[in-house]
Design a protein around this motif. Sequence first.
Motif, PDB file in Angstrom:
ATOM      1  N   GLU A  54      60.282 -55.331 -52.345  1.00 34.88           N
ATOM      2  CA  GLU A  54      61.630 -56.282 -51.999  1.00 34.88           C
ATOM      3  C   GLU A  54      61.663 -57.356 -52.861  1.00 34.88           C
ATOM      4  OE1 GLU A  54      63.288 -55.258 -47.856  1.00 34.88           O
ATOM      5  OE2 GLU A  54      61.738 -56.634 -47.795  1.00 34.88           O
ATOM      6  N   GLU A  55      60.580 -58.171 -53.162  1.00 30.58           N
ATOM      7  CA  GLU A  55      60.616 -59.546 -53.753  1.00 30.58           C
ATOM      8  C   GLU A  55      60.834 -58.947 -55.383  1.00 30.58           C
ATOM      9  OE1 GLU A  55      57.283 -63.066 -54.982  1.00 30.58           O
ATOM     10  OE2 GLU A  55      56.689 -61.284 -53.462  1.00 30.58           O
ATOM     11  N   PHE A  57      62.664 -56.466 -56.433  1.00 33.57           N
ATOM     12  CA  PHE A  57      64.073 -55.761 -56.297  1.00 33.57           C
ATOM     13  C   PHE A  57      64.888 -56.859 -56.627  1.00 33.57           C
ATOM     14  CE2 PHE A  57      67.837 -54.173 -54.287  1.00 33.57           C
ATOM     15  CZ  PHE A  57      68.021 -53.194 -54.965  1.00 33.57           C
ATOM     16  N   TRP A  58      64.685 -57.862 -55.679  1.00 34.75           N
ATOM     17  CA  TRP A  58      65.766 -59.034 -55.396  1.00 34.75           C
ATOM     18  C   TRP A  58      65.265 -60.220 -56.550  1.00 34.75           C
ATOM     19  CZ3 TRP A  58      69.940 -57.813 -53.378  1.00 34.75           C
ATOM     20  CH2 TRP A  58      69.959 -56.813 -52.221  1.00 34.75           C
ATOM     21  N   SER A  59      64.422 -59.969 -57.176  1.00 38.17           N
ATOM     22  CA  SER A  59      64.259 -61.318 -58.439  1.00 38.17           C
ATOM     23  C   SER A  59      64.967 -61.018 -59.445  1.00 38.17           C
ATOM     24  CB  SER A  59      62.711 -60.590 -59.102  1.00 38.17           C
ATOM     25  OG  SER A  59      62.567 -59.691 -59.802  1.00 38.17           O
ATOM     26  N   GLY A  60      66.097 -60.144 -59.623  1.00 41.63           N
ATOM     27  CA  GLY A  60      67.040 -60.142 -60.672  1.00 41.63           C
ATOM     28  C   GLY A  60      66.865 -59.145 -61.645  1.00 41.63           C
ATOM     29  N   PHE A 210      67.418 -51.912 -46.443  1.00 42.15           N
ATOM     30  CA  PHE A 210      67.158 -51.810 -47.909  1.00 42.15           C
ATOM     31  C   PHE A 210      68.131 -50.849 -48.516  1.00 42.15           C
ATOM     32  CE2 PHE A 210      65.160 -49.627 -51.784  1.00 42.15           C
ATOM     33  CZ  PHE A 210      65.218 -50.650 -52.385  1.00 42.15           C
ATOM     34  N   GLU A 213      71.478 -51.818 -48.341  1.00 46.03           N
ATOM     35  CA  GLU A 213      71.774 -52.850 -49.482  1.00 46.03           C
ATOM     36  C   GLU A 213      72.115 -52.307 -50.863  1.00 46.03           C
ATOM     37  OE1 GLU A 213      68.804 -55.743 -48.652  1.00 46.03           O
ATOM     38  OE2 GLU A 213      69.924 -56.959 -47.091  1.00 46.03           O
ATOM     39  N   PHE A 214      70.968 -51.328 -50.943  1.00 50.29           N
ATOM     40  CA  PHE A 214      70.975 -50.636 -52.467  1.00 50.29           C
ATOM     41  C   PHE A 214      72.242 -50.102 -52.794  1.00 50.29           C
ATOM     42  CE2 PHE A 214      68.833 -47.228 -54.920  1.00 50.29           C
ATOM     43  CZ  PHE A 214      69.071 -47.976 -56.088  1.00 50.29           C
ATOM     44  N   ILE A 217      74.949 -52.105 -53.772  1.00 53.68           N
ATOM     45  CA  ILE A 217      74.817 -52.400 -55.115  1.00 53.68           C
ATOM     46  C   ILE A 217      75.323 -51.181 -55.962  1.00 53.68           C
ATOM     47  CG2 ILE A 217      73.270 -52.920 -56.840  1.00 53.68           C
ATOM     48  CD1 ILE A 217      71.264 -54.426 -54.879  1.00 53.68           C
TER      49      ILE A 217
END
Length: 226
Positions: A54-55, A57-60, A210, A213-214, A217
Motif C-alpha cells: 500500500e505504501e 501503491f500510494w507513493s505516486g 484496497f 479504491e483501485f 482509479i
Amino acid sequence: MVEEMSIWSLVLNASLVVQLVMLVLLLASFLSWIMIFQRHFVLKRARHALSAFEERFWSGVDLGQLFREVNQSPDPTNGAENIFRSGIKEFTRLTQQRNYDRDAVMDGIQRSMRVALAREEEKLERHLPFLATVGSTSPYIGLFGTVWGIMNSFRGLANMHQATLASVAPGISEALVATAIGLFAAIPAVIAFNRFSAKSEGLLSRYETFADEFSSILHRRIHSSD
C-alpha cells in the motif's frame, strides 16, 4: 504414595480406552500448536506485505511500472499485490479490444478482483476450522474418557468386600487426567481461533478497501480516455 499418584503413573495405569482418548487429545493439541504458530507467521507476513504494498501503491508510482515490478518478482503471500495483479491484467486485456464497452470493462475488472479476494480469504482462513473443531470437541472427548474411567472404577468396587476412598481414588484420578488434557487441547485452540479470525477479518477488510479504491482509479482512467 506421591510417586504412585504422579501424572505419568496415572496415564500408564489408565485403561486402554482412557489411554486412547489421551493419545487422541495430545495429538490434536500437538497439531493445533503447529497450526497456531503457522497461522501466526502467515498473518504477520501478510499484514507486513500489505502495508509495504500500500505504501508503494500510494507513493505516486505509475501503475504500469508497478505492474512490471510485481510481475518480475511476485509475492504469493501478498494479498493486495495479487488483487492488484488480477485487476490490472483484466484491465489491460479488455481495453486492448476495439470499441470496448466501458461498463463491461469495469464489470470484468471487479469480477476478476472478487475472485482474487476470495482466494485470499481462503488462504487467511486455512486451518481455522481445525482449530475450531479442536476447541469445541476436545472437552467432550476428555469428558468421555473421564466418564469411562470413573465407570470402570465403580465397576471395580463390586469385586471388593470393603470400599474405601483409597481404592477408588487412583481410578478417578486417572479418569480426570483425560478431562485435564482435553482442556489443555481446547483452551489454546479456542483463543487462537478467535484471535486469528479477528486478524483475518481485519486483513480482508483492508483487501476489500484496497480493491474498491483501485477499482475507482481504473474507473476514472477508463472514463477519462476519450
